[in-house]
Motif scaffolding. Structure first.
Motif, mmCIF file in Angstrom:
data_model
loop_
_atom_site.group_PDB
_atom_site.id
_atom_site.type_symbol
_atom_site.label_atom_id
_atom_site.label_comp_id
_atom_site.label_asym_id
_atom_site.label_seq_id
_atom_site.Cartn_x
_atom_site.Cartn_y
_atom_site.Cartn_z
ATOM 1 N N MET A 1 0.808 -1.186 0.102
ATOM 2 C CA MET A 1 0.576 0.222 -0.343
ATOM 3 C C MET A 1 0.613 1.664 0.036
ATOM 4 S SD MET A 1 -3.239 -1.556 0.325
ATOM 5 C CE MET A 1 -3.768 0.533 0.184
ATOM 6 N N ILE A 2 0.591 2.544 -0.617
ATOM 7 C CA ILE A 2 1.106 3.000 -0.750
ATOM 8 C C ILE A 2 0.712 4.412 -0.005
ATOM 9 C CG2 ILE A 2 1.990 4.882 -2.707
ATOM 10 C CD1 ILE A 2 3.361 2.305 -1.977
ATOM 11 N N THR A 3 1.204 5.321 0.792
ATOM 12 C CA THR A 3 0.773 6.545 1.701
ATOM 13 C C THR A 3 0.477 7.210 0.792
ATOM 14 O OG1 THR A 3 1.369 5.336 3.692
ATOM 15 C CG2 THR A 3 0.782 7.588 3.564
ATOM 16 N N ILE A 4 -0.704 8.310 0.861
ATOM 17 C CA ILE A 4 -0.971 9.622 -0.427
ATOM 18 C C ILE A 4 -0.942 10.593 0.864
ATOM 19 C CG2 ILE A 4 -2.240 10.621 -1.670
ATOM 20 C CD1 ILE A 4 -3.613 7.896 -2.915
ATOM 21 N N PRO A 5 0.475 11.594 0.909
ATOM 22 C CA PRO A 5 -0.054 12.397 1.538
ATOM 23 C C PRO A 5 -1.623 13.519 1.720
ATOM 24 C CG PRO A 5 1.942 12.707 1.007
ATOM 25 C CD PRO A 5 0.971 11.261 -0.034
ATOM 26 N N PRO A 6 -1.741 14.399 2.777
ATOM 27 C CA PRO A 6 -2.622 14.714 2.120
ATOM 28 C C PRO A 6 -2.930 15.752 0.634
ATOM 29 C CG PRO A 6 -2.806 14.543 4.877
ATOM 30 C CD PRO A 6 -1.194 14.197 3.923
ATOM 31 N N TYR A 7 -4.338 15.914 0.465
ATOM 32 C CA TYR A 7 -3.645 17.269 -0.765
ATOM 33 C C TYR A 7 -3.934 18.551 0.014
ATOM 34 C CZ TYR A 7 -4.152 13.234 -3.841
ATOM 35 O OH TYR A 7 -3.555 12.223 -4.657
ATOM 36 N N LEU A 8 -3.567 19.828 -0.537
ATOM 37 C CA LEU A 8 -4.156 20.861 0.349
ATOM 38 C C LEU A 8 -5.279 21.092 0.035
ATOM 39 C CD1 LEU A 8 -1.203 19.968 -0.116
ATOM 40 C CD2 LEU A 8 -0.869 22.442 -1.012
ATOM 41 N N GLN A 9 -5.681 22.586 1.398
ATOM 42 C CA GLN A 9 -6.850 23.040 1.181
ATOM 43 C C GLN A 9 -6.496 24.936 1.052
ATOM 44 O OE1 GLN A 9 -9.813 21.319 1.873
ATOM 45 N NE2 GLN A 9 -9.056 19.509 1.170
ATOM 46 N N LYS A 10 -7.140 25.344 0.467
ATOM 47 C CA LYS A 10 -6.595 26.535 0.915
ATOM 48 C C LYS A 10 -6.507 27.320 1.966
ATOM 49 C CE LYS A 10 -8.162 28.318 -3.386
ATOM 50 N NZ LYS A 10 -9.084 28.659 -3.575
ATOM 51 N N GLY A 11 -5.375 28.071 2.257
ATOM 52 C CA GLY A 11 -5.007 28.441 3.412
ATOM 53 C C GLY A 11 -3.731 27.661 4.324
ATOM 54 N N ASP A 12 -3.675 26.426 3.677
ATOM 55 C CA ASP A 12 -2.613 25.559 3.691
ATOM 56 C C ASP A 12 -0.561 26.054 3.102
ATOM 57 O OD1 ASP A 12 -4.129 23.554 5.361
ATOM 58 O OD2 ASP A 12 -3.839 22.480 3.252
ATOM 59 N N THR A 13 -0.153 25.821 3.894
ATOM 60 C CA THR A 13 1.308 26.497 3.952
ATOM 61 C C THR A 13 2.448 25.199 3.409
ATOM 62 O OG1 THR A 13 1.233 27.178 5.807
ATOM 63 C CG2 THR A 13 3.356 27.381 5.444
ATOM 64 N N ILE A 14 2.943 26.136 2.088
ATOM 65 C CA ILE A 14 4.302 25.244 1.289
ATOM 66 C C ILE A 14 4.877 26.095 1.917
ATOM 67 C CG2 ILE A 14 4.918 24.859 -1.370
ATOM 68 C CD1 ILE A 14 1.821 25.381 -1.692
ATOM 69 N N GLY A 15 6.525 24.727 1.851
ATOM 70 C CA GLY A 15 7.434 25.734 2.112
ATOM 71 C C GLY A 15 8.438 25.531 0.659
ATOM 72 N N GLY A 39 -4.295 30.568 -2.844
ATOM 73 C CA GLY A 39 -4.430 30.165 -1.848
ATOM 74 C C GLY A 39 -4.073 30.044 -0.621
ATOM 75 N N TYR A 40 -2.568 30.062 -0.815
ATOM 76 C CA TYR A 40 -1.638 29.008 0.304
ATOM 77 C C TYR A 40 -1.128 29.800 0.214
ATOM 78 C CZ TYR A 40 -2.677 24.971 -2.755
ATOM 79 O OH TYR A 40 -3.906 23.871 -3.447
ATOM 80 N N SER A 41 -0.558 29.631 1.919
ATOM 81 C CA SER A 41 0.945 30.476 2.605
ATOM 82 C C SER A 41 2.050 29.690 1.605
ATOM 83 C CB SER A 41 0.534 30.584 4.163
ATOM 84 O OG SER A 41 -0.484 31.170 4.200
ATOM 85 N N VAL A 42 3.188 30.660 2.404
ATOM 86 C CA VAL A 42 4.048 30.566 1.741
ATOM 87 C C VAL A 42 5.184 30.965 2.918
ATOM 88 C CG1 VAL A 42 6.023 30.683 0.458
ATOM 89 C CG2 VAL A 42 3.936 30.817 -0.418
ATOM 90 N N ALA A 43 6.083 29.289 3.188
ATOM 91 C CA ALA A 43 6.661 29.417 4.451
ATOM 92 C C ALA A 43 8.771 29.386 3.312
ATOM 93 C CB ALA A 43 6.713 28.059 5.603
ATOM 94 N N LEU A 44 8.893 30.315 3.755
ATOM 95 C CA LEU A 44 10.696 30.376 2.818
ATOM 96 C C LEU A 44 11.656 29.531 4.289
ATOM 97 C CD1 LEU A 44 10.766 33.448 1.345
ATOM 98 C CD2 LEU A 44 10.094 31.501 0.431
ATOM 99 N N GLY A 45 12.139 28.493 3.445
ATOM 100 C CA GLY A 45 13.379 27.872 4.128
ATOM 101 C C GLY A 45 14.758 28.904 4.046
ATOM 102 N N GLU A 46 16.017 28.489 5.109
ATOM 103 C CA GLU A 46 17.037 29.824 5.015
ATOM 104 C C GLU A 46 18.182 29.398 3.687
ATOM 105 O OE1 GLU A 46 18.988 28.975 8.592
ATOM 106 O OE2 GLU A 46 17.342 29.109 9.991
#
Length: 306
Positions: A1-15, A39-46
């Motif tokens: 079985m393959i684990t499928i990560p949750p799909y994104l919703q508006k307001g979710d954060t993408i790094g 509709g996504y928030s963005v978190a920036l890595g260093e």
């Protein structure tokens, strides 16, 4: 079985981070703006703010720590690697996926990010996205169907892609988990802990800037290690900016691939839109797909298991 990560919703954060090669921050601006428009928030890595004067975005230790933070941060729902290049192989064995397995998220990218895709599938059976990165958004690329396919994939739309027939194609139908990525990295991973299993899989491959003899050598590496023998199907993407030696190798990249798989009977298609160019559809690595290759063309469709 393959684990499928949750799909994104508006307001979710993408790094966003750079786990391998350096990318100037000004080339990332459009990607940040468009993700916000989606509709996504963005978190920036260093590593996206790096002022490195070497090939890499920063040191191995800094790149590893940046990616580890995002893997472990439950508020980040997807990680988009802003570029590939080279460098993930130097840090992959230092990463811990203990928390990530409990709370998986979509890892997005291609090229050197093939290492992450292969590792997630081999070690943890977690799906990921072989898809456009930050540069694809520039010069109005965000309006292309290829970047649009990333947006659709993140929201959970079932993917289905088509391309025109080529005389080189070998017709047939196949079903299996779709896996693959950059040919150089797939050959490089043979014999490692991230070695990609290919039996009964639909394998996709692409590459850029390689000498023709090296393409032949890498395919022989896959063949001799048994990676091609029991494929369900083969999807050949773009092999762009290929180089030749002063004495010509004597075959094109596609002819080299055709020769490598001529003894097998699985379906094969060429010139599928997955590549280092802007023609690069978002493919759900690790998930079941159906490949149909016939005189009318090529169809690669995600299978949604009920």
């Amino acid at each position: 079985m393959i684990t499928i990560p949750p799909y994104l919703q508006k307001g979710d954060t993408i790094g966003l981070l750079a786990p391998a090669g350096f990318m100037p921050f000004e080339k990332i601006h459009t990607c940040i703006d468009v993700l916000g428009d989606w509709g996504y928030s963005v978190a920036l890595g260093e590593t996206v703010h790096s002022h490195s004067d070497t090939y890499f975005s920063s040191t191995d230790e800094e790149r590893c720590a940046d990616l580890q933070r995002m893997l472990d941060d439950d508020h980040i729902k997807a990680i988009l690697c802003v570029r590939g290049g080279y460098g993930v192989s130097r840090i992959i064995d230092k990463l811990s996926f203990k928390n990530f397995k409990k709370s998986p998220k979509w890892i997005i990218g291609y090229s050197d990010i093939t290492v992450l895709h292969a590792h997630l599938y081999r070690k943890h059976k977690i799906a990921s996205l072989h898809a456009p990165m930050a540069a694809a958004f520039n010069d109005e690329g965000f309006m292309s169907p290829y970047v649009a396919s990333l947006r659709s994939a993140l929201t959970g739309e079932t993917s289905s892609f088509r391309c025109e027939p080529l005389q080189l194609n070998r017709t047939g139908e196949a079903e299996g988990n779709l896996v693959g990525g950059n040919l150089t990295l797939l050959a490089h991973l043979v014999g490692t802990a991230s070695d990609l299993p290919t039996k009964n899989k639909i394998l996709f491959i692409e590459d850029v800037g390689e000498y023709l003899y090296n393409i032949d050598r890498m395919l022989l590496q896959l063949k001799r290690s048994g990676k091609l023998k029991k494929l369900a199907g083969l999807v050949v993407g773009g092999f762009t900016d290929v180089k030749d030696t002063e004495r010509p190798f004597g075959a094109t990249a596609y002819e080299i691939i055709q020769d490598a798989v001529k003894e097998y009977d699985f379906p094969v298609c060429y010139n599928f839109p997955v590549s280092h160019t802007n023609e690069n559809y978002a493919l759900k690595n690790g998930l079941p797909h159906k490949l149909v290759v016939d005189e009318a063309g090529v169809r690669l469709s995600e299978i949604v298991e009920k």
